[in-house]
Design a protein around this motif. Structure first.
Motif, short mmCIF file in Angstrom:
data_model
loop_
_atom_site.label_atom_id
_atom_site.label_comp_id
_atom_site.label_asym_id
_atom_site.label_seq_id
_atom_site.Cartn_x
_atom_site.Cartn_y
_atom_site.Cartn_z
N ASP A 3 -5.36 0.03 -13.43
CA ASP A 3 -5.34 0.11 -11.96
C ASP A 3 -6.07 -1.08 -11.35
O ASP A 3 -7.18 -1.40 -11.78
N ILE A 4 -5.44 -1.70 -10.37
CA ILE A 4 -6.11 -2.71 -9.54
C ILE A 4 -6.14 -2.17 -8.13
O ILE A 4 -5.09 -2.01 -7.50
N LYS A 5 -7.31 -1.85 -7.67
CA LYS A 5 -7.45 -1.32 -6.31
C LYS A 5 -7.59 -2.45 -5.30
O LYS A 5 -7.18 -2.31 -4.16
N ALA A 6 -8.18 -3.56 -5.73
CA ALA A 6 -8.38 -4.71 -4.84
C ALA A 6 -8.78 -5.93 -5.66
O ALA A 6 -9.34 -5.79 -6.75
N ILE A 7 -8.51 -7.09 -5.11
CA ILE A 7 -9.00 -8.34 -5.69
C ILE A 7 -10.32 -8.70 -5.02
O ILE A 7 -11.27 -9.12 -5.68
N ASP A 8 -10.40 -8.51 -3.73
CA ASP A 8 -11.63 -8.76 -2.98
C ASP A 8 -12.69 -7.74 -3.40
O ASP A 8 -12.50 -6.53 -3.24
N GLY A 46 -5.68 1.74 5.20
CA GLY A 46 -6.97 1.60 5.87
C GLY A 46 -8.10 1.19 4.94
O GLY A 46 -9.21 0.93 5.39
N TYR A 47 -7.82 1.14 3.63
CA TYR A 47 -8.85 0.75 2.67
C TYR A 47 -8.45 -0.51 1.91
O TYR A 47 -9.13 -1.52 1.98
N ASN A 48 -7.34 -0.44 1.19
CA ASN A 48 -6.94 -1.60 0.38
C ASN A 48 -5.52 -2.06 0.67
O ASN A 48 -4.91 -2.75 -0.14
N ASP A 49 -4.99 -1.69 1.83
CA ASP A 49 -3.61 -2.03 2.14
C ASP A 49 -3.40 -3.51 2.43
O ASP A 49 -2.26 -3.96 2.49
N GLY A 50 -4.45 -4.28 2.55
CA GLY A 50 -4.31 -5.73 2.74
C GLY A 50 -4.43 -6.52 1.46
O GLY A 50 -4.54 -7.75 1.48
N GLU A 51 -4.38 -5.85 0.31
CA GLU A 51 -4.63 -6.51 -0.97
C GLU A 51 -3.38 -6.87 -1.77
O GLU A 51 -3.48 -7.54 -2.79
N ALA A 52 -2.21 -6.43 -1.34
CA ALA A 52 -1.00 -6.65 -2.14
C ALA A 52 -0.75 -8.12 -2.45
O ALA A 52 -0.47 -8.48 -3.60
N GLU A 53 -0.86 -8.97 -1.44
CA GLU A 53 -0.61 -10.40 -1.67
C GLU A 53 -1.64 -10.99 -2.63
O GLU A 53 -1.30 -11.76 -3.53
N LYS A 54 -2.89 -10.61 -2.48
CA LYS A 54 -3.95 -11.11 -3.37
C LYS A 54 -3.73 -10.63 -4.80
O LYS A 54 -3.96 -11.38 -5.76
N SER A 96 2.02 6.04 4.04
CA SER A 96 3.44 6.40 4.18
C SER A 96 4.28 5.71 3.11
O SER A 96 3.86 4.73 2.48
N PHE A 97 5.49 6.22 2.93
CA PHE A 97 6.43 5.59 2.01
C PHE A 97 6.72 4.16 2.47
O PHE A 97 6.88 3.26 1.66
N GLU A 98 6.76 3.95 3.79
CA GLU A 98 7.02 2.61 4.33
C GLU A 98 5.88 1.65 3.96
O GLU A 98 6.12 0.48 3.67
N ASP A 99 4.63 2.14 3.97
CA ASP A 99 3.49 1.31 3.56
C ASP A 99 3.65 0.88 2.10
O ASP A 99 3.40 -0.27 1.75
N VAL A 100 4.08 1.82 1.28
CA VAL A 100 4.26 1.55 -0.15
C VAL A 100 5.40 0.55 -0.36
O VAL A 100 5.28 -0.39 -1.14
N GLU A 101 6.48 0.75 0.36
CA GLU A 101 7.63 -0.16 0.26
C GLU A 101 7.23 -1.58 0.68
O GLU A 101 7.63 -2.56 0.06
N SER A 102 6.43 -1.69 1.73
CA SER A 102 5.96 -2.99 2.20
C SER A 102 5.12 -3.68 1.12
O SER A 102 5.29 -4.88 0.86
N ALA A 103 4.21 -2.94 0.50
CA ALA A 103 3.38 -3.51 -0.56
C ALA A 103 4.24 -3.96 -1.73
O ALA A 103 4.02 -5.03 -2.31
N LYS A 104 5.23 -3.16 -2.08
CA LYS A 104 6.16 -3.52 -3.17
C LYS A 104 6.86 -4.83 -2.85
O LYS A 104 6.97 -5.72 -3.70
N ASN A 105 7.34 -4.96 -1.62
CA ASN A 105 8.04 -6.19 -1.22
C ASN A 105 7.12 -7.40 -1.29
O ASN A 105 7.53 -8.48 -1.72
N ILE A 106 5.86 -7.23 -0.87
CA ILE A 106 4.90 -8.34 -0.93
C ILE A 106 4.67 -8.74 -2.38
O ILE A 106 4.66 -9.93 -2.71
N LEU A 107 4.49 -7.76 -3.25
CA LEU A 107 4.29 -8.06 -4.68
C LEU A 107 5.50 -8.79 -5.26
O LEU A 107 5.35 -9.73 -6.04
#
Length: 142
Positions: A3-8, A46-54, A96-107
């Motif tokens: 599991d990677i919860k965050a890079i930061d 609200g916690y680690n949703d900005g980490e997908a790109e990193k 939400s499922f949309e949040d997850v889909e967005s992270a998947k797309n970024i990855l």
């Protein structure tokens, strides 16, 4: 599984109470050794949703060519804590499922291969079934 919860490290500490330097160092090591690893990204809005790109950038630098699974966070365990008289330290967040889909797309954009969504709980009927099962379990504990 890894599991990677965050890079930061600050974000990781917010999520877990600990830094992630050793976690990332260990991951680099096992990837360098050619171990077959499935990476999971438990996404908590609200916690680690900005980490997908990193995360994607980190994995790319490590020449990672395996699977990345984005996990949709839920707080269904909250009722179990209450039933057991324990403090619930889990985040009060809805991913939400949309949040997850967005992270998947970024990855995928970061070329983390085979990014996918853990689809165990992504529909309202699934959520209702899980809540009913949890309520039944709690009732059996009493």
């Amino acid at each position: 599984m890894y599991d990677i919860k965050a890079i930061d490290s600050k974000v990781h500490k917010k999520c877990t109470g600990k830094g992630n330097e050793l976690i990332l160092s260990n991951l680099r090591f096992i990837l360098e050794k050619g171990c077959d690893v499935e990476i999971r990204y438990p996404l908590v809005k609200g916690y680690n949703d900005g980490e997908a790109e990193k995360i994607g950038e980190f994995l790319k630098k490590c020449n990672f060519s395996g699977k990345v699974k984005v996990l949709q966070y839920h707080d269904f365990s909250g009722s179990r804590y209450e039933a057991l008289g324990m403090e619930n330290t889990m985040p009060k967040a809805f991913t939400s499922f949309e949040d997850v889909e967005s992270a998947k797309n970024i990855l995928e954009e970061q070329q983390a291969k085979q990014a996918e969504i853990d689809e165990k709980i992504n529909t309202l009927p699934d959520i209702i079934d899980t809540l009913k099962a949890t309520a039944t379990e709690v009732g059996e504990l009493q």
